[in-house]
Design an enzyme around this catalytic site. Structure first.
Site, mmCIF file in Angstrom:
data_model
loop_
_atom_site.group_PDB
_atom_site.id
_atom_site.type_symbol
_atom_site.label_atom_id
_atom_site.label_comp_id
_atom_site.label_asym_id
_atom_site.label_seq_id
_atom_site.Cartn_x
_atom_site.Cartn_y
_atom_site.Cartn_z
ATOM 1 N N TYR A 249 0.559 0.050 10.738
ATOM 2 C CA TYR A 249 -0.069 -0.352 9.343
ATOM 3 C C TYR A 249 1.105 -0.123 8.507
ATOM 4 O O TYR A 249 1.596 -0.854 7.548
ATOM 5 C CB TYR A 249 -1.334 0.447 9.080
ATOM 6 C CG TYR A 249 -1.595 0.108 7.531
ATOM 7 C CD1 TYR A 249 -2.152 -1.080 7.168
ATOM 8 C CD2 TYR A 249 -1.735 1.237 6.717
ATOM 9 C CE1 TYR A 249 -2.478 -1.395 5.850
ATOM 10 C CE2 TYR A 249 -2.254 0.915 5.339
ATOM 11 C CZ TYR A 249 -2.858 -0.439 5.158
ATOM 12 O OH TYR A 249 -3.125 -0.747 3.620
ATOM 13 N N SER B 149 0.952 -1.098 -0.008
ATOM 14 C CA SER B 149 0.124 -0.032 -0.147
ATOM 15 C C SER B 149 0.809 1.273 -0.050
ATOM 16 O O SER B 149 2.004 1.188 0.293
ATOM 17 C CB SER B 149 -0.940 0.054 1.199
ATOM 18 O OG SER B 149 -1.316 1.196 1.361
#
Length: 320
Positions: A183, A158
């Site tokens: 994350y 991502s």
């Protein structure tokens, strides 16, 4: 030979769909394993691969939900897998290997994002454990089935990898947990995994890629409070997506991982980070959050993470 981290001019782009990048590609007789292949981008990835003729195995933590979501799709089978549980990973891999089949495309698509502080296994931080360590163990356990001379392993990362490199002194966030930085670390780990796997596997004809699929509103956002998504300008108070041009559809979001797995344009390449159906450029310090950060493609950090991951999971298909 390493692949340059620069665009190749694929002819596709941010608006390309999974079906468009597969146009003219016949996947009959090919087998893909797509983690999380029953929801969001994973569901669209499964749908487009089967439409092109592939058979797709979908390992799922929620088997009943997966079977319901995939009902009506030919060429799909579901099995149980919880990436946060290494025994579950072992069980899935052993059942698959017992079938004697080989894998042409391994797409590590499943993941969690910005969850509250959560511990799994022996106290591991859940995002690092699920997004990275679970997939690391899965690929290494499935390695005997990954087809030499053409298979590809696709690690869905991502743009969130910009939030953090690897916190080598505290990878499990024992202190000062920050859900977005955690994350980011997990997504950086996804890229580093592909970098080192490609280095290890290229001489066997297996190549690995990492990618940013694009911004898409999917169940990945399930841990985010509505108020936070409103504050970020993603949705309004009624839950409607704002600035639709800033988000991709699931069909567009699945395109880069399908392209990574199947495109003949990537023949002989590997170990690079992709976005918008092309190889991404290196990120510019102080610039927009696009391209790939140097900390995510550093071969020394990739090797260090591989060693750490092998120690933590107890599995390494390439150990001497």
């Amino acid at each position: 030979m390493s692949t340059a981290q620069h665009k190749i001019g694929s002819g596709f782009g941010a608006n390309s769909t999974a079906d468009e990048v597969l146009e003219g590609i016949d996947l009959t007789g090919k087998l893909a394993v797509v983690t999380g292949g029953y929801s969001g981008l994973g569901l669209e990835t499964t749908r487009s691969l089967t439409k092109a003729g592939a058979r797709v195995v979908v390992p799922a933590r929620r088997r009943a939900a997966a079977e319901e979501a995939l009902a009506g799709l030919d060429g799909v089978e579901v099995d149980e897998l919880d990436l946060g549980d290494l025994e579950s990973v072992r069980g899935f891999a052993e059942r698959f290997l017992a079938t004697g089949r080989t894998i042409d495309f391994m797409i590590d698509n499943a993941g969690i994002m910005a969850c509250p502080e959560t511990r799994v296994g022996p106290g591991w931080e859940a995002q690092f454990a699920t997004n990275h360590l679970g997939h690391f163990a899965l690929v290494n356990r499935l390695w005997p089935a990954i087809e030499p001379g053409g298979a590809r392993v696709v690690s869905v990362s991502s743009r969130g990898h910009h939030f953090s490199g690897i916190r080598w002194d505290d990878v499990h966030w024992r202190q000062g947990y920050d859900k977005w930085e955690a994350y980011g670390q997990a997504k950086t780990a996804n890229v580093l995994f592909a970098v080192h796997l490609d280095r290890l596997a290229a001489d066997r004809g297996v190549r690995a890629f990492a990618l940013h699929p694009g911004g898409i509103i999917t169940p990945l956002q399930r841990h985010l409070p509505k108020a936070e998504m409103v504050e970020r300008g993603w949705i309004d108070e009624q839950g409607n997506v704002l600035n639709p041009e800033g988000f991709k559809s699931p069909e567009q979001g699945a395109a880069t991982q399908v392209w990574a797995a199947t495109s003949p344009q990537l023949e002989g390449m590997g170990g690079v980070y992709l976005e918008d159906c092309d190889i991404a450029e290196p990120a510019v310090d102080g610039g927009e959050r696009s391209g790939v950060k140097a900390w995510a493609t550093d071969p020394e950090q990739a090797a260090r993470l591989w060693t750490l991951s092998a120690e933590l999971t107890g599995v390494d298909a390439f150990a001497a």
